[in-house]
Write a protein that holds these residues in place. Structure first.
Motif, mmCIF file in Angstrom:
data_model
loop_
_atom_site.group_PDB
_atom_site.id
_atom_site.type_symbol
_atom_site.label_atom_id
_atom_site.label_comp_id
_atom_site.label_asym_id
_atom_site.label_seq_id
_atom_site.Cartn_x
_atom_site.Cartn_y
_atom_site.Cartn_z
ATOM 1 N N ALA A 44 -5.297 -0.485 -7.554
ATOM 2 C CA ALA A 44 -6.568 -0.623 -6.391
ATOM 3 C C ALA A 44 -6.451 0.626 -5.667
ATOM 4 O O ALA A 44 -5.296 0.960 -5.083
ATOM 5 N N THR A 45 -7.615 1.184 -5.283
ATOM 6 C CA THR A 45 -7.951 2.132 -4.163
ATOM 7 C C THR A 45 -8.000 1.233 -2.814
ATOM 8 O O THR A 45 -8.778 0.461 -2.592
ATOM 9 N N ILE A 55 0.816 -1.375 0.080
ATOM 10 C CA ILE A 55 0.007 -0.049 -0.042
ATOM 11 C C ILE A 55 0.865 1.204 -0.009
ATOM 12 O O ILE A 55 1.866 1.290 0.861
ATOM 13 N N GLN A 56 0.521 2.178 -0.979
ATOM 14 C CA GLN A 56 1.325 3.433 -1.209
ATOM 15 C C GLN A 56 0.379 4.611 -0.456
ATOM 16 O O GLN A 56 -0.566 4.826 -1.165
ATOM 17 N N THR A 57 0.678 5.220 0.407
ATOM 18 C CA THR A 57 -0.045 6.482 0.925
ATOM 19 C C THR A 57 0.071 7.608 -0.102
ATOM 20 O O THR A 57 1.015 7.626 -0.985
ATOM 21 N N ARG A 58 -0.990 8.358 -0.259
ATOM 22 C CA ARG A 58 -0.809 9.565 -1.262
ATOM 23 C C ARG A 58 0.378 10.391 -0.753
ATOM 24 O O ARG A 58 0.824 10.989 -1.695
ATOM 25 N N ILE A 102 -3.442 9.196 -10.759
ATOM 26 C CA ILE A 102 -4.096 7.824 -10.650
ATOM 27 C C ILE A 102 -5.211 7.625 -11.748
ATOM 28 O O ILE A 102 -5.180 6.651 -12.257
ATOM 29 N N ARG A 103 -6.097 8.523 -11.573
ATOM 30 C CA ARG A 103 -7.254 8.595 -12.623
ATOM 31 C C ARG A 103 -6.724 8.406 -13.779
ATOM 32 O O ARG A 103 -7.186 7.714 -14.839
ATOM 33 N N ARG A 104 -5.600 9.461 -14.412
ATOM 34 C CA ARG A 104 -5.290 9.601 -15.809
ATOM 35 C C ARG A 104 -4.502 7.911 -16.122
ATOM 36 O O ARG A 104 -4.350 7.740 -17.072
ATOM 37 N N ILE A 105 -3.698 7.542 -15.174
ATOM 38 C CA ILE A 105 -3.100 6.182 -15.245
ATOM 39 C C ILE A 105 -4.154 5.233 -15.470
ATOM 40 O O ILE A 105 -3.889 4.336 -16.360
ATOM 41 N N ARG A 106 -5.199 5.140 -14.546
ATOM 42 C CA ARG A 106 -6.048 4.058 -15.089
ATOM 43 C C ARG A 106 -6.709 4.106 -16.142
ATOM 44 O O ARG A 106 -7.202 3.048 -16.969
ATOM 45 N N LYS A 107 -6.884 5.427 -16.729
ATOM 46 C CA LYS A 107 -7.589 5.432 -18.251
ATOM 47 C C LYS A 107 -6.738 4.824 -19.298
ATOM 48 O O LYS A 107 -7.357 4.316 -20.185
ATOM 49 N N HIS A 108 -5.272 4.696 -19.066
ATOM 50 C CA HIS A 108 -4.611 3.927 -20.048
ATOM 51 C C HIS A 108 -4.799 2.369 -19.999
ATOM 52 O O HIS A 108 -5.228 1.983 -20.911
ATOM 53 N N PHE A 109 -5.291 2.071 -18.798
ATOM 54 C CA PHE A 109 -5.295 0.616 -18.740
ATOM 55 C C PHE A 109 -6.673 0.324 -19.146
ATOM 56 O O PHE A 109 -6.941 -0.771 -19.589
ATOM 57 N N PHE A 112 -0.667 -1.413 -6.118
ATOM 58 C CA PHE A 112 -0.187 -1.932 -7.561
ATOM 59 C C PHE A 112 -0.418 -3.490 -7.376
ATOM 60 O O PHE A 112 0.006 -4.363 -6.523
ATOM 61 N N CYS A 113 -1.522 -3.971 -8.308
ATOM 62 C CA CYS A 113 -2.055 -5.254 -8.173
ATOM 63 C C CYS A 113 -1.526 -6.125 -9.367
ATOM 64 O O CYS A 113 -2.097 -7.193 -9.857
ATOM 65 N N GLY A 114 -0.916 -5.409 -10.330
ATOM 66 C CA GLY A 114 -0.279 -6.162 -11.497
ATOM 67 C C GLY A 114 0.509 -7.280 -11.062
ATOM 68 O O GLY A 114 0.924 -7.308 -9.979
ATOM 69 N N THR A 115 0.564 -8.393 -12.014
ATOM 70 C CA THR A 115 1.274 -9.279 -11.959
ATOM 71 C C THR A 115 2.850 -9.425 -12.651
ATOM 72 O O THR A 115 2.727 -9.396 -13.625
#
Length: 243
Positions: free
Chosen positions: A227-228, A183-186, A209-216, A236-239
């Motif tokens: 994940a929030t 978990i990374q804090t703000r 983070i919203r911008r990054i999520r749009k790419h995915f 970060f939940c990527g494998t």
């Protein structure tokens, strides 16, 4: 104050002469080389002629405004970008961050805060240009069909399309990949992204983070990568694939 690597070049894009002169004198006193531009046309001329490290730009400019110019800067490649906005204009701040500004400061500004923010931004920027700092000994991170390429600061989609990331997005993604599952804090993310401390009501991290999520989200088969964690931050939940 000189920079250990090379003297950073700052471009000030501001149509108010008094503000521009003030900014110029503040940064020259700190040992930076300063270029000036009154509008978008002069900005592009300066970018052609000088190796600019940081653009400080007023959002409200004659002709093309700063938000439009920011998009053009992002298409040109990798330089840090800081916006000057009116006093506490929340809309401008959010829009600026959505477009990919690394930081913003409100007018009237505190010269000390401005130089500290610029120095933090440049310190991270120029270190990462000189070497893969932050202990990154790898050229890329691969996860869920995606690639974060360290050298080009790009996100490569499963289809092979390259998305150039603004510095703040790249730094956030690099930090996530270096700390998978944690978990990374703000506050931690903002320090990594801009070198400044989190203050109440600061939306920089959430917008980034919203911008990054749009790419995915452009690839529906991609599972949730970031994940929030309510009340704590993001994870970060990527494998990650091991080399």
């Amino acid at each position: 104050m000189g920079n250990a690597m090379h003297t950073a070049q700052i471009l000030i894009v501001e149509d108010e002469l008094v503000t521009r002169n003030t900014l110029k004198s503040i940064f020259e006193a700190e040992g930076y080389q300063v270029q000036e531009a009154n509008d978008g046309e002069e900005m592009h001329e300066a970018l052609k002629e000088h190796p600019i490290d940081l653009v400080i730009m007023d959002i409200n400019l004659p002709g093309k405004n700063g938000l439009l110019l920011a998009r053009e800067i992002r298409e040109r490649g990798e330089m840090a970008l800081m916006f000057l906005t009116g006093r506490d204009n929340e809309v401008d701040k959010i829009l600026g961050l959505e477009i990919g500004a690394d930081d913003y400061i409100t007018k009237p500004f505190n010269p000390r805060e401005l130089t500290i923010r610029a120095r933090n931004l440049l310190g991270r920027t120029m270190r990462s240009d000189a070497a893969n700092q932050d202990g990154a000994q790898v050229d890329q991170y691969c996860f869920n069909g995606w690639v974060l390429d360290i050298n080009s600061r790009a996100l490569i989609t499963p289809a092979g399309e390259t998305i150039r990331l603004p510095r703040s997005e790249f730094r956030a993604m690099l930090h996530f990949c270096e700390n998978p599952g944690q978990i990374q804090t703000r506050a931690e993310l903002l320090m990594k992204m801009t070198g400044r401390e989190l203050k109440p009501h600061d939306r920089t991290v959430d917008v980034t983070i919203r911008r990054i999520r749009k790419h995915f989200e452009s690839f529906t088969e991609t599972p949730e990568i970031i994940a929030t964690i309510h009340g704590e931050g993001y994870r970060f939940c990527g494998t990650l694939e091991t080399a």
